[in-house]
Motif scaffolding. Structure first.
Motif, mmCIF file in Angstrom:
data_model
loop_
_atom_site.group_PDB
_atom_site.id
_atom_site.type_symbol
_atom_site.label_atom_id
_atom_site.label_comp_id
_atom_site.label_asym_id
_atom_site.label_seq_id
_atom_site.Cartn_x
_atom_site.Cartn_y
_atom_site.Cartn_z
ATOM 1 N N THR A 51 41.186 35.194 38.937
ATOM 2 C CA THR A 51 40.358 35.485 37.687
ATOM 3 C C THR A 51 41.293 36.414 36.844
ATOM 4 N N GLN A 102 28.107 39.497 39.537
ATOM 5 C CA GLN A 102 28.505 38.330 38.600
ATOM 6 C C GLN A 102 29.076 39.052 37.591
ATOM 7 N N ALA A 128 39.099 35.419 44.335
ATOM 8 C CA ALA A 128 38.479 35.200 43.256
ATOM 9 C C ALA A 128 38.860 35.994 42.219
ATOM 10 N N ILE A 150 30.930 30.612 36.884
ATOM 11 C CA ILE A 150 32.272 30.459 37.774
ATOM 12 C C ILE A 150 31.892 31.893 38.734
ATOM 13 N N VAL A 157 28.986 31.505 41.059
ATOM 14 C CA VAL A 157 29.083 30.391 42.056
ATOM 15 C C VAL A 157 30.276 31.355 42.999
ATOM 16 N N VAL A 158 30.971 31.988 42.686
ATOM 17 C CA VAL A 158 32.036 32.803 43.711
ATOM 18 C C VAL A 158 31.702 34.087 44.187
ATOM 19 N N THR A 159 30.455 34.442 43.500
ATOM 20 C CA THR A 159 30.149 36.078 43.985
ATOM 21 C C THR A 159 28.922 35.843 44.456
ATOM 22 N N SER A 161 37.881 36.084 50.495
ATOM 23 C CA SER A 161 37.309 35.163 49.239
ATOM 24 C C SER A 161 36.954 35.848 47.767
ATOM 25 N N MET A 162 36.452 37.118 47.947
ATOM 26 C CA MET A 162 36.090 37.737 46.763
ATOM 27 C C MET A 162 37.550 38.443 46.120
ATOM 28 N N CYS A 216 38.600 44.649 42.392
ATOM 29 C CA CYS A 216 37.530 43.939 43.396
ATOM 30 C C CYS A 216 37.283 45.252 44.336
#
Length: 250
Positions: A171, A218, A167, A206, A209-211, A163-164, A128
């Motif tokens: 994942t 995405q 996530a 997913i 939603v989270v990105t 948060s990223m 990330c």
């Protein structure tokens, strides 16, 4: 007598759990103290902010709207980094707590899962930071109208980054989840393969939603999620065979 023995066993388990929790906290505290000493909270935050600053105009900086934010935010970053770096130690303490109650064939499964869970989570966070952040921030800042001066607040930036990272770290645990589901007999590898189209669609849902609402981030989440699912399908039969009980071989 049986009740007394059961009570003593329960208390001994509580004492063992307390000791393991204390050791895990001490490990995190040691790493945190080391990070506070070097390179220090300010340098750690500067490193975390580097992808954002690289996408801003030359000389632009981030802002702090809270009075205590310049102190608290770097401290929070240091603590979060200490938690991430301490994950192998924390997961080891969890494994050491449950290990005495496991059979030999079960231990052959749990320890690799503990190690792989730690490494996969750290790999997700690193992916990330090094691959996703630069592209996402570049897209966001260059998409903004010229009438807007992009000056991110450090607290909002920290919330977004955490948060990223969470996530992507979660994942990257997909192979572990697949292995556990197959080993526990909840679902078979063949059944998971039949679910592949739905898994791929679910990965993109997913990710959406989270990105942030951009294609780059995405895809950066959905594609690794799908590939890691495929990796789990390859590894699951191996783990099942290695961790099989002796009577299951018969």
């Amino acid at each position: 007598m049986a009740d007394e023995a059961a009570g003593e066993t329960f208390i001994s388990h509580l004492v063992e759990l307390r000791d393991r929790l204390v050791k895990a906290v001490i490990g995190v505290a040691i790493v945190c103290i080391a990070l506070l000493a070097w390179p220090g909270p300010a340098q750690i935050y500067d490193y975390l902010a580097a992808p954002m600053l690289a996408s801003l105009p030359v000389g632009a900086k981030m802002i702090a709207t809270g009075i205590s934010a310049p102190f608290l935010v770097p401290m929070k970053v240091t603590l979060v980094l200490a938690l991430i770096l301490s994950l192998p130690w924390v997961f080891y303490q969890a494994w050491a707590f449950v290990a005495p109650g496991l059979y030999t064939h079960e231990k052959r499964l749990v320890l690799p899962l503990v190690i792989s869970s730690s490494l996969l989570f750290i790999a997700g966070v690193a992916f990330c930071y090094f691959f996703v952040f630069g592209r996402v921030f570049h897209f966001i800042t260059h998409f903004a109208p010229t009438s807007i001066a992009v000056m991110p607040d450090i607290e909002n930036y920290l919330d977004f980054v955490i948060s990223m990272c969470l996530a992507f770290g979660a994942t990257f645990e997909v192979p572990v989840v697949v292995v556990i589901l197959v080993r526990m007999g909840i679902v078979s590898v063949e059944k998971l393969k039949s679910f592949r189209p739905y898994i791929i669609v679910g990965a993109f849902v997913i990710a959406a939603v989270v990105t942030p609402p951009d294609v780059v981030s995405q895809l950066a989440l959905a594609v690794p999620m799908w590939l890691l699912f495929e990796l789990g399908l390859l590894l699951a039969p191996v783990f099942v065979r290695v961790s099989r009980a002796p009577e299951e071989h018969a």
